[in-house]
Design a protein around this motif. Structure first.
Motif, PDB file in Angstrom:
ATOM      1  N   GLY A 130       0.806  -1.215   0.000  1.00 11.57           N
ATOM      2  CA  GLY A 130       0.000   0.000   0.000  1.00 11.57           C
ATOM      3  C   GLY A 130       0.836   1.260   0.000  1.00 11.57           C
ATOM      4  N   GLY A 131       0.320   2.300   0.626  1.00 11.44           N
ATOM      5  CA  GLY A 131       0.898   3.629   0.549  1.00 11.44           C
ATOM      6  C   GLY A 131       2.249   3.838   1.184  1.00 11.44           C
ATOM      7  N   ALA A 132       2.697   2.927   2.008  1.00  7.13           N
ATOM      8  CA  ALA A 132       3.951   3.124   2.748  1.00  7.13           C
ATOM      9  C   ALA A 132       5.178   3.222   1.847  1.00  7.13           C
ATOM     10  CB  ALA A 132       4.145   1.978   3.743  1.00  7.13           C
ATOM     11  N   ILE A 133       5.160   2.651   0.667  1.00  4.87           N
ATOM     12  CA  ILE A 133       6.352   2.605  -0.170  1.00  4.87           C
ATOM     13  C   ILE A 133       6.548   3.829  -1.053  1.00  4.87           C
ATOM     14  CG2 ILE A 133       6.443   0.100  -0.255  1.00  4.87           C
ATOM     15  CD1 ILE A 133       5.257   0.627  -3.210  1.00  4.87           C
ATOM     16  N   TYR A 134       5.521   4.638  -1.217  1.00  8.09           N
ATOM     17  CA  TYR A 134       5.598   5.722  -2.201  1.00  8.09           C
ATOM     18  C   TYR A 134       6.556   6.837  -1.811  1.00  8.09           C
ATOM     19  CZ  TYR A 134       1.945   3.128  -4.389  1.00  8.09           C
ATOM     20  OH  TYR A 134       1.242   2.114  -4.973  1.00  8.09           O
ATOM     21  N   ALA A 135       6.735   7.077  -0.532  1.00  5.94           N
ATOM     22  CA  ALA A 135       7.712   8.084  -0.101  1.00  5.94           C
ATOM     23  C   ALA A 135       9.124   7.655  -0.498  1.00  5.94           C
ATOM     24  CB  ALA A 135       7.625   8.305   1.408  1.00  5.94           C
ATOM     25  N   MET A 136       9.423   6.362  -0.371  1.00  2.00           N
ATOM     26  CA  MET A 136      10.733   5.843  -0.764  1.00  2.00           C
ATOM     27  C   MET A 136      10.937   6.006  -2.270  1.00  2.00           C
ATOM     28  SD  MET A 136      12.170   2.954  -2.455  1.00  2.00           S
ATOM     29  CE  MET A 136      10.912   1.705  -2.358  1.00  2.00           C
ATOM     30  N   ILE A 137       9.922   5.695  -3.049  1.00  2.00           N
ATOM     31  CA  ILE A 137      10.031   5.834  -4.501  1.00  2.00           C
ATOM     32  C   ILE A 137      10.231   7.297  -4.880  1.00  2.00           C
ATOM     33  CG2 ILE A 137       8.783   5.584  -6.685  1.00  2.00           C
ATOM     34  CD1 ILE A 137       7.419   3.119  -5.409  1.00  2.00           C
ATOM     35  N   GLU A 138       9.444   8.156  -4.281  1.00  2.00           N
ATOM     36  CA  GLU A 138       9.551   9.582  -4.588  1.00  2.00           C
ATOM     37  C   GLU A 138      10.940  10.111  -4.251  1.00  2.00           C
ATOM     38  OE1 GLU A 138       6.823  13.571  -4.325  1.00  2.00           O
ATOM     39  OE2 GLU A 138       6.478  11.989  -2.863  1.00  2.00           O
ATOM     40  N   GLU A 139      11.511   9.648  -3.141  1.00  6.23           N
ATOM     41  CA  GLU A 139      12.859  10.065  -2.751  1.00  6.23           C
ATOM     42  C   GLU A 139      13.895   9.616  -3.787  1.00  6.23           C
ATOM     43  OE1 GLU A 139      15.898  11.837  -0.696  1.00  6.23           O
ATOM     44  OE2 GLU A 139      13.757  12.065  -0.315  1.00  6.23           O
ATOM     45  N   LYS A 140      13.744   8.410  -4.296  1.00  3.88           N
ATOM     46  CA  LYS A 140      14.712   7.876  -5.266  1.00  3.88           C
ATOM     47  C   LYS A 140      14.648   8.570  -6.615  1.00  3.88           C
ATOM     48  CE  LYS A 140      15.596   3.386  -3.360  1.00  3.88           C
ATOM     49  NZ  LYS A 140      15.966   2.018  -3.684  1.00  3.88           N
ATOM     50  N   ILE A 141      13.475   9.094  -6.992  1.00  8.31           N
ATOM     51  CA  ILE A 141      13.355   9.701  -8.313  1.00  8.31           C
ATOM     52  C   ILE A 141      13.273  11.224  -8.278  1.00  8.31           C
ATOM     53  CG2 ILE A 141      12.306   7.639  -9.299  1.00  8.31           C
ATOM     54  CD1 ILE A 141       9.602   9.111  -9.223  1.00  8.31           C
ATOM     55  N   LYS A 142      13.334  11.801  -7.085  1.00  2.00           N
ATOM     56  CA  LYS A 142      13.242  13.263  -7.022  1.00  2.00           C
ATOM     57  C   LYS A 142      14.405  13.881  -7.795  1.00  2.00           C
ATOM     58  CE  LYS A 142      15.801  14.267  -2.832  1.00  2.00           C
ATOM     59  NZ  LYS A 142      15.757  14.755  -1.485  1.00  2.00           N
ATOM     60  N   ASP A 143      14.165  15.021  -8.347  1.00  4.01           N
ATOM     61  CA  ASP A 143      15.154  15.770  -9.117  1.00  4.01           C
ATOM     62  C   ASP A 143      15.580  15.057 -10.400  1.00  4.01           C
ATOM     63  OD1 ASP A 143      15.114  17.734  -7.103  1.00  4.01           O
ATOM     64  OD2 ASP A 143      16.682  16.687  -5.984  1.00  4.01           O
ATOM     65  N   LYS A 144      14.809  14.087 -10.848  1.00  8.19           N
ATOM     66  CA  LYS A 144      15.100  13.407 -12.109  1.00  8.19           C
ATOM     67  C   LYS A 144      14.015  13.752 -13.119  1.00  8.19           C
ATOM     68  CE  LYS A 144      17.483   9.415 -10.169  1.00  8.19           C
ATOM     69  NZ  LYS A 144      18.736  10.087 -10.093  1.00  8.19           N
ATOM     70  N   GLU A 145      14.430  13.969 -14.330  1.00 15.45           N
ATOM     71  CA  GLU A 145      13.470  14.189 -15.403  1.00 15.45           C
ATOM     72  C   GLU A 145      13.129  12.821 -15.977  1.00 15.45           C
ATOM     73  OE1 GLU A 145      13.371  16.161 -19.790  1.00 15.45           O
ATOM     74  OE2 GLU A 145      14.503  17.207 -18.249  1.00 15.45           O
ATOM     75  N   ILE A 146      11.888  12.412 -15.818  1.00 13.05           N
ATOM     76  CA  ILE A 146      11.451  11.089 -16.252  1.00 13.05           C
ATOM     77  C   ILE A 146      10.869  11.215 -17.650  1.00 13.05           C
ATOM     78  CG2 ILE A 146      10.008   9.088 -15.736  1.00 13.05           C
ATOM     79  CD1 ILE A 146      12.032   9.699 -13.506  1.00 13.05           C
ATOM     80  N   GLY A 147      11.497  10.526 -18.603  1.00 16.80           N
ATOM     81  CA  GLY A 147      10.993  10.523 -19.968  1.00 16.80           C
ATOM     82  C   GLY A 147      10.072   9.350 -20.221  1.00 16.80           C
ATOM     83  N   ILE A 148      10.460   8.192 -19.719  1.00 17.25           N
ATOM     84  CA  ILE A 148       9.669   6.971 -19.893  1.00 17.25           C
ATOM     85  C   ILE A 148       9.641   6.223 -18.564  1.00 17.25           C
ATOM     86  CG2 ILE A 148       9.506   4.739 -21.053  1.00 17.25           C
ATOM     87  CD1 ILE A 148      10.952   5.994 -23.425  1.00 17.25           C
ATOM     88  N   LEU A 149       8.469   5.830 -18.152  1.00 22.93           N
ATOM     89  CA  LEU A 149       8.299   5.020 -16.953  1.00 22.93           C
ATOM     90  C   LEU A 149       7.869   3.627 -17.374  1.00 22.93           C
ATOM     91  CD1 LEU A 149       7.966   4.630 -13.855  1.00 22.93           C
ATOM     92  CD2 LEU A 149       5.597   5.405 -14.159  1.00 22.93           C
ATOM     93  N   VAL A 150       8.659   2.629 -17.011  1.00 27.44           N
ATOM     94  CA  VAL A 150       8.305   1.247 -17.308  1.00 27.44           C
ATOM     95  C   VAL A 150       7.718   0.653 -16.043  1.00 27.44           C
ATOM     96  CG1 VAL A 150       9.146  -1.027 -17.987  1.00 27.44           C
ATOM     97  CG2 VAL A 150      10.131   1.041 -19.019  1.00 27.44           C
ATOM     98  N   ASN A 151       6.448   0.316 -16.115  1.00 25.20           N
ATOM     99  CA  ASN A 151       5.752  -0.270 -14.983  1.00 25.20           C
ATOM    100  C   ASN A 151       5.758  -1.781 -15.165  1.00 25.20           C
ATOM    101  OD1 ASN A 151       4.012  -1.100 -13.004  1.00 25.20           O
ATOM    102  ND2 ASN A 151       2.199  -0.139 -13.862  1.00 25.20           N
TER     103      ASN A 151
END
Length: 86
Positions: free
Chosen positions: A29-50
């Motif tokens: 659930g929601g607990a992991i999204y802060a970790m993800i956001e921290e890892k990708i902050k300040d990055k320009e994301i062109g393509i997200l592979v889910n």
């Protein structure tokens, strides 16, 4: 070597791009999204592979427990929506 990692190396060398893998258990659930956001902050994301998804076969929805239904929703629907938002 994992096939996904081999593809990342190929993409990086062929197209001179940067890639990043973020591993997370979306069933939590929601607990992991802060970790993800921290890892990708300040990055320009062109393509997200889910590459996330889960399903239990041949179990029909009415045969599943409520906990399993929430897990399916968290992994298959909520994860893609929130990660795209981050």
């Amino acid at each position: 070597m994992n096939q996904s990692i081999a593809i990342l190396f190929l993409l990086e060398s062929q197209f001179k791009i940067q890639t990043q893998v973020v591993t997370a258990d979306f069933s939590q659930g929601g607990a992991i999204y802060a970790m993800i956001e921290e890892k990708i902050k300040d990055k320009e994301i062109g393509i997200l592979v889910n590459n996330v998804g889960v399903m239990y076969y041949p179990e029909c929805l009415h045969e599943m427990s409520l906990d399993r239904i929430f897990q399916l929703i968290n992994v298959n629907i909520t994860a893609a929506t929130i990660v795209s938002y981050c």
